[in-house]
Design a protein around this motif. Sequence first.
Motif, PDB file in Angstrom:
ATOM      1  N   LYS A 150      -5.833   0.565  -9.306  1.00 51.87           N
ATOM      2  CA  LYS A 150      -4.971   0.655  -8.120  1.00 51.87           C
ATOM      3  C   LYS A 150      -5.195   1.938  -7.338  1.00 51.87           C
ATOM      4  O   LYS A 150      -4.935   1.985  -6.146  1.00 51.87           O
ATOM      5  CB  LYS A 150      -3.499   0.554  -8.514  1.00 51.87           C
ATOM      6  N   LEU A 151      -5.679   2.978  -8.006  1.00 57.62           N
ATOM      7  CA  LEU A 151      -5.890   4.269  -7.353  1.00 57.62           C
ATOM      8  C   LEU A 151      -7.134   4.197  -6.470  1.00 57.62           C
ATOM      9  O   LEU A 151      -8.236   3.986  -6.958  1.00 57.62           O
ATOM     10  CB  LEU A 151      -6.035   5.379  -8.389  1.00 57.62           C
ATOM     11  N   GLU A 183      -3.092  12.002 -10.986  1.00 56.78           N
ATOM     12  CA  GLU A 183      -4.310  11.186 -11.090  1.00 56.78           C
ATOM     13  C   GLU A 183      -4.649  10.917 -12.560  1.00 56.78           C
ATOM     14  O   GLU A 183      -4.960   9.779 -12.933  1.00 56.78           O
ATOM     15  CB  GLU A 183      -5.478  11.897 -10.411  1.00 56.78           C
ATOM     16  N   GLN A 184      -4.576  11.932 -13.405  1.00 57.95           N
ATOM     17  CA  GLN A 184      -4.868  11.763 -14.828  1.00 57.95           C
ATOM     18  C   GLN A 184      -3.908  10.776 -15.481  1.00 57.95           C
ATOM     19  O   GLN A 184      -4.306   9.921 -16.267  1.00 57.95           O
ATOM     20  CB  GLN A 184      -4.809  13.110 -15.553  1.00 57.95           C
ATOM     21  N   LYS A 185      -2.631  10.882 -15.133  1.00 58.57           N
ATOM     22  CA  LYS A 185      -1.621   9.981 -15.701  1.00 58.57           C
ATOM     23  C   LYS A 185      -1.855   8.542 -15.230  1.00 58.57           C
ATOM     24  O   LYS A 185      -1.724   7.604 -16.018  1.00 58.57           O
ATOM     25  CB  LYS A 185      -0.218  10.458 -15.320  1.00 58.57           C
ATOM     26  N   ILE A 186      -2.222   8.365 -13.961  1.00 64.18           N
ATOM     27  CA  ILE A 186      -2.508   7.022 -13.433  1.00 64.18           C
ATOM     28  C   ILE A 186      -3.690   6.415 -14.181  1.00 64.18           C
ATOM     29  O   ILE A 186      -3.667   5.233 -14.538  1.00 64.18           O
ATOM     30  CB  ILE A 186      -2.791   7.084 -11.912  1.00 64.18           C
ATOM     31  N   GLU A 230      -1.908  -0.751  -4.168  1.00 65.70           N
ATOM     32  CA  GLU A 230      -2.910   0.288  -3.939  1.00 65.70           C
ATOM     33  C   GLU A 230      -2.204   1.629  -3.844  1.00 65.70           C
ATOM     34  O   GLU A 230      -1.129   1.734  -3.271  1.00 65.70           O
ATOM     35  CB  GLU A 230      -3.680   0.023  -2.639  1.00 65.70           C
ATOM     36  N   LEU A 231      -2.841   2.683  -4.405  1.00 61.46           N
ATOM     37  CA  LEU A 231      -2.277   4.027  -4.379  1.00 61.46           C
ATOM     38  C   LEU A 231      -3.263   5.012  -3.757  1.00 61.46           C
ATOM     39  O   LEU A 231      -4.450   4.978  -4.060  1.00 61.46           O
ATOM     40  CB  LEU A 231      -1.950   4.502  -5.797  1.00 61.46           C
ATOM     41  N   PHE A 232      -2.737   5.868  -2.897  1.00 59.87           N
ATOM     42  CA  PHE A 232      -3.489   6.959  -2.282  1.00 59.87           C
ATOM     43  C   PHE A 232      -2.696   8.225  -2.563  1.00 59.87           C
ATOM     44  O   PHE A 232      -1.542   8.341  -2.169  1.00 59.87           O
ATOM     45  CB  PHE A 232      -3.635   6.705  -0.775  1.00 59.87           C
ATOM     46  N   GLN A 265       0.851  -1.188   0.000  1.00 61.18           N
ATOM     47  CA  GLN A 265       0.000   0.000   0.000  1.00 61.18           C
ATOM     48  C   GLN A 265       0.884   1.234   0.000  1.00 61.18           C
ATOM     49  O   GLN A 265       1.776   1.363   0.828  1.00 61.18           O
ATOM     50  CB  GLN A 265      -0.922  -0.023   1.217  1.00 61.18           C
ATOM     51  N   THR A 266       0.595   2.141  -0.922  1.00 64.20           N
ATOM     52  CA  THR A 266       1.464   3.293  -1.116  1.00 64.20           C
ATOM     53  C   THR A 266       0.665   4.592  -1.064  1.00 64.20           C
ATOM     54  O   THR A 266      -0.400   4.691  -1.649  1.00 64.20           O
ATOM     55  CB  THR A 266       2.184   3.190  -2.479  1.00 64.20           C
ATOM     56  N   GLY A 267       1.209   5.566  -0.334  1.00 66.88           N
ATOM     57  CA  GLY A 267       0.647   6.908  -0.287  1.00 66.88           C
ATOM     58  C   GLY A 267       1.635   7.875  -0.914  1.00 66.88           C
ATOM     59  O   GLY A 267       2.837   7.767  -0.682  1.00 66.88           O
TER      60      GLY A 267
END
Length: 136
Positions: A111-112, A99-102, A85-87, A4-6
Amino acid sequence: MKRQTGIWIDTSKAIIVTLEGNKDEKISEIDSDVENRVYHDKEGDKGTFSGVHHGNNETKFENRKKEQMDFFIKEVLAYVKGADELFVFGPAEAKIRLEQKIQDEKLFANKLKAVETADKMTVNEIVAKVKKFYIS
């Protein structure tokens, strides 16, 4: 075990907090080369004239800044490519561009988990926010 990544991001840097199971968090910082000044030592402030066309240094600066931001976002995404997971959170527009690139990248599909607005924060505040997000 989920990774899990922030990511706290603004135009000057990204602070990445990775949580894996019961292990301690891993904190990384990626500095940005995005310029934040309009006028530079090597450029005049009047632009250039070519007939009826006026080339503005501000336009050149905005184009250069956009390219630098795109490179910075790619660098951040390359660093977190193993995340499950991305936060994403932070002030201003950098989090929106990330966010747009993800969403454009197929590698990060689904994942976002969230994107939030957050002010400037200390590293400890960033770690606490990421832990609270994933534990809640």
